[in-house]
Each structure stands twice: as C-alpha cells, then as structure tokens.
Design an enzyme around this catalytic site. Sequence first.
Site, PDB file in Angstrom:
ATOM      1  N   GLU A 133       0.814  -1.223   0.000  1.00  0.00           N
ATOM      2  CA  GLU A 133       0.000   0.000   0.000  1.00  0.00           C
ATOM      3  C   GLU A 133       0.846   1.270   0.000  1.00  0.00           C
ATOM      4  OE1 GLU A 133      -3.487  -2.186   1.925  1.00  0.00           O
ATOM      5  OE2 GLU A 133      -4.007  -0.061   1.993  1.00  0.00           O
TER       6      GLU A 133
HETATM    7  N1  COS Z   1      -4.777  11.613  -2.194  1.00  0.00           N
HETATM    8  C1  COS Z   1      -5.554  12.336  -3.020  1.00  0.00           C
HETATM    9  N2  COS Z   1      -5.100  12.879  -4.168  1.00  0.00           N
HETATM   10  C2  COS Z   1      -3.801  12.650  -4.487  1.00  0.00           C
HETATM   11  C3  COS Z   1      -2.944  11.900  -3.674  1.00  0.00           C
HETATM   12  C4  COS Z   1      -3.486  11.376  -2.489  1.00  0.00           C
HETATM   13  N3  COS Z   1      -2.754  10.626  -1.646  1.00  0.00           N
HETATM   14  N4  COS Z   1      -1.736  11.861  -4.269  1.00  0.00           N
HETATM   15  C5  COS Z   1      -1.810  12.562  -5.394  1.00  0.00           C
HETATM   16  N5  COS Z   1      -3.078  13.044  -5.531  1.00  0.00           N
HETATM   17  C6  COS Z   1      -3.581  13.891  -6.623  1.00  0.00           C
HETATM   18  C7  COS Z   1      -2.818  15.193  -6.690  1.00  0.00           C
HETATM   19  O1  COS Z   1      -3.403  16.157  -5.835  1.00  0.00           O
HETATM   20  C8  COS Z   1      -2.952  15.543  -8.135  1.00  0.00           C
HETATM   21  O2  COS Z   1      -4.252  16.079  -8.341  1.00  0.00           O
HETATM   22  P1  COS Z   1      -4.514  17.216  -9.464  1.00  0.00           P
HETATM   23  O3  COS Z   1      -4.250  16.549 -10.777  1.00  0.00           O
HETATM   24  O4  COS Z   1      -5.967  17.560  -9.267  1.00  0.00           O
HETATM   25  O5  COS Z   1      -3.577  18.337  -9.150  1.00  0.00           O
HETATM   26  C9  COS Z   1      -2.872  14.192  -8.845  1.00  0.00           C
HETATM   27  O6  COS Z   1      -3.317  13.249  -7.881  1.00  0.00           O
HETATM   28  C10 COS Z   1      -1.502  13.836  -9.335  1.00  0.00           C
HETATM   29  O7  COS Z   1      -0.587  13.938  -8.276  1.00  0.00           O
HETATM   30  P2  COS Z   1       0.983  13.736  -8.460  1.00  0.00           P
HETATM   31  O8  COS Z   1       1.455  14.601  -9.594  1.00  0.00           O
HETATM   32  O9  COS Z   1       1.625  13.896  -7.129  1.00  0.00           O
HETATM   33  O10 COS Z   1       1.031  12.215  -8.947  1.00  0.00           O
HETATM   34  P3  COS Z   1       2.270  11.270  -9.263  1.00  0.00           P
HETATM   35  O11 COS Z   1       1.967  10.542 -10.499  1.00  0.00           O
HETATM   36  O12 COS Z   1       3.558  12.015  -9.154  1.00  0.00           O
HETATM   37  O13 COS Z   1       2.226  10.161  -8.113  1.00  0.00           O
HETATM   38  C11 COS Z   1       2.265   9.227  -5.914  1.00  0.00           C
HETATM   39  C12 COS Z   1       1.982  10.428  -6.821  1.00  0.00           C
HETATM   40  C13 COS Z   1       3.684   8.667  -6.030  1.00  0.00           C
HETATM   41  C14 COS Z   1       2.075   9.768  -4.524  1.00  0.00           C
HETATM   42  C15 COS Z   1       1.228   8.127  -6.212  1.00  0.00           C
HETATM   43  O14 COS Z   1       1.451   7.554  -7.467  1.00  0.00           O
HETATM   44  C16 COS Z   1       1.218   7.029  -5.164  1.00  0.00           C
HETATM   45  O15 COS Z   1       0.621   7.181  -4.091  1.00  0.00           O
HETATM   46  N6  COS Z   1       1.872   5.905  -5.460  1.00  0.00           N
HETATM   47  C17 COS Z   1       1.882   4.755  -4.564  1.00  0.00           C
HETATM   48  C18 COS Z   1       0.754   3.860  -4.890  1.00  0.00           C
HETATM   49  C19 COS Z   1       0.721   2.702  -3.997  1.00  0.00           C
HETATM   50  O16 COS Z   1       0.484   2.832  -2.815  1.00  0.00           O
HETATM   51  N7  COS Z   1       0.977   1.514  -4.570  1.00  0.00           N
HETATM   52  C20 COS Z   1       1.010   0.315  -3.818  1.00  0.00           C
HETATM   53  C21 COS Z   1       0.232  -0.721  -4.483  1.00  0.00           C
HETATM   54  S1  COS Z   1      -1.411  -0.694  -4.076  1.00  0.00           S
HETATM   55  S2  COS Z   1      -1.547  -2.010  -2.640  1.00  0.00           S
END
Ligand code: COS
Length: 390
Positions: free
Chosen positions: A376
């Site tokens: 996660e």
């Molecule tokens: N909650 C709500 N919205 C989120 C968020 C969160 N935790 N993280 C990013 N967003 C939103 C941002 O606000 C942004 O919104 P807008 O387009 O409206 O401005 C959009 O999503 C894109 O954000 P960002 O540019 O930061 O996205 P990235 O592609 O750089 O990725 C991370 C962000 C790395 C934080 C995300 O891909 C992530 O959480 N990855 C991990 C996923 C995970 O947990 N995988 C494990 C497998 S699942 S068991």
Amino acid sequence: MPKTERFGLTEEEQMLQDMVRRLAREKVAPGAEERDKVGEFPFDMLELMRENGLMGVDFPDEYDGMNAGMLSHCIVVEELAKVDASVALIPSCQELGCLPIILAGNHEQKDKHLRPLATGEKVAAFALTEARGGSDVASLRTRAVRKGDRYVLNGTKQFITNGGVADTIAVYAVTEPDAPTHKNASVFIVEKEFTGFSASRKESKLGIRCSDTRELVFEDVEIPVENRLGEEGDGFHIMMKTLDFSRPSVASQALGIAAGAFEYATEYAKERVTFGLPIIKHQAIAFKLADMAMRITAARQLLYKTCDLLDSRCAKDLSKVPAEVIRHSSMSKAYCSDVAMWTTIEAVQVLGGYGYITEYPVERMMRDAKITQIYEGTNEIQRLVIAGTL
Ligand code: COS
C-alpha cells in the site's frame, strides 16, 4: 457517545476491542503457527470473521455494514494482528477492495456489490500493482477499450492479496491513453465469473504466509459499462483516495504486530532468569522494552488521530482529501510499520536463540512485519507523499 477519557476510546469502541481481543486469543492465536507453516488461505478464519460481523465494520449501514468508522475498523485489525497478521489481513483487504466502491460507486453498484461484501458472503480484492511496479501508478499499462456497452480488459496485475479467493475485484486500467496522465484511467468491478479472468501464479512469501497473493490475468475480459466506477478518467483519483483511507488499516496491522511482539517479549523477560535476575531487570533488556513501549504508544496515538481526521473530515465520496489528512494517513502507515519492523527485530533479540525458532511466535511476527513497510505504498513513497504536503 462521550469518550471515557481524552485520547481514549468510546464505550462502544472499548467493547468492540474487548470482544475482538478475546476472539483473537481464544480462536485465532492457537492456529497461527500451523497456518504460517502450511501457507494456505484460512477459510475457517474467514468464516470466523463473517460470524462475528468483522468484514464490514467501516461499511455504510444502508448497505449492510456496521458504519462504526475507521477507528473501529483499525481496532479490529490491530487486535487480530497481535496474534496473527495474516488473519488481520482478511478484514483489512476487504476494506481495501471495497473502498473504490464505497467512494465512487452509485446506488445500484453499492446495492448489488457492497451488500454481500459487507457481510463477508463475498470476498474483495484490489488490483492496482503490475509487474513493472506499484509506486508509479500513472505509468501502469493494463488497458480497457470501450466497445459499445462493454469494455474489453487486457493486462496482468501482480502481488494481489486475496487474488485467488476474491469474488469481486476493483481493477485499475487505462481507458484513454491519449488523455493527460492522471486522467487517463478508470476503475472497474470485475467479477470472478467473467470469461477471460484467471488467478494465476500464487506467490510463496517471507511472511503473511497464509494470505493468498496472486498474479491476476485478464484476457479479453468483457466488462459491462455499469461496472465502471465513477466517470471515465476518474481512476487515478479513486485509487489515491482509496489509499488515503486504506493506509491506516495497514498501520493498524503493523501496530498489532508490534504490540503482539512487545507483549510476548515482556512476559518472556519477566520469566527468563540470567545472572540471578529476570532479564527485564538487566538494563540492556529493560531499555529495549522501554523503547518498544514508547514507540508503540506514540504509533497508536498517531493512528487514532489519523482515524479521527478521516472519520470527521473526509466524506466517503470523491470530494477532495485535505492535505493534513493525506499527510496523517501516510505518516501513520510509515511510522507504525517502521515501529513494527524495529520492535519485532528487538523482540527476537530479547528471546535470544528462542526468538529464532518457529516454536516461539516472534520470528513469525518479524517476517510478517516486513511487508507492512512495502505494501500500500512503500515507506519511501509515504515519505514523498508526506513531504509533498508540507
Ligand atoms: N490523495 C488524493 N489525491 C492525491 C494523492 C493522495 N494521496 N496523491 C496525489 N493526488 C492527486 C494530486 O493532488 C494531483 O491532483 P490534481 O491533478 O488535481 O492536481 C494528482 O493526484 C496527481 O498527483 P501527483 O502529480 O503527485 O502524482 P504522481 O503521479 O507524481 O504520483 C504518488 C503520486 C507517487 C504519490 C502516487 O502515485 C502514489 O501514491 N503511489 C503509490 C501507490 C501505492 O500505494 N501503490 C502500492 C500498491 S497498491 S496495494
């Protein structure tokens, strides 16, 4: 309901905690070592969760859930994880797999899919990660192409908890490859009977060994449009909000592992005598236990605060999550899991040679703890998320 103490639990939450603690000690703990050895999904434990109404603690009551909130769900997961982290994963993964439906489903979707999931009659899974990774969600490749009133889904998902036992799976797939990166994917409810879906290779794991972790294969799976959650292009947003709500559940699993190992090591240190004293009287051991007590207490307070924020500040729909809540969700996941890893390693050390053999539960807890720093969202990703909100 008034709190019984500040920073404490309500009477209902305490009653739930007492009930699950008893259940965990009497019915879950006795088989934990054997389940770890055998490594098969424990259907009897799933039945135990169902019988005791623990599959839908945080699900809306209009769809047969208990509507008791995130903190109650986390209390359940923590108490189960104190004795067996794999069993704790049963309600935890149910919550994860259902959150996309709870957050983005319409009435018909909830009515049809959520009810049997809230009671545990059906089992859920969450399919995001692919072989190329799970951190960079925006780069995932599984593809759904719209053809009239259906989508045709092709791709492979990796490391999917409950993959081989789930009836209902929330699947993330690219629907509009030419759209901007975070607006090009959707989430679908895939039902296990759909032609072309198969749960393939089962992974052999270091820990949480009796949970069923699989590769899922989708070959021309036809999905009716009514199984798409939200609008086309909402997928990234749905999954991010799901993770904001689900990371505290992993935190509580980690916290339970830490607390279980700490309790075991403390009892052991009171009994075990060296140089004429119980080892808890030797500072080398006493300081380890004191540090465990400090970190676990701090971790629990951070988790409770996070649950409180989620329960009070976030609607269970697609509205925006405040940065403070995103930060707390990631902080609790990273901190609790780091505490779990550290505590279980130290607990093994307190037990010495006995800690290293399978007759004692702390080596299993140490193996189980590791995944909580990875799934996660790795703890490196959590730190990126936290920093991004500062
Ligand atoms: N909650 C709500 N919205 C989120 C968020 C969160 N935790 N993280 C990013 N967003 C939103 C941002 O606000 C942004 O919104 P807008 O387009 O409206 O401005 C959009 O999503 C894109 O954000 P960002 O540019 O930061 O996205 P990235 O592609 O750089 O990725 C991370 C962000 C790395 C934080 C995300 O891909 C992530 O959480 N990855 C991990 C996923 C995970 O947990 N995988 C494990 C497998 S699942 S068991």
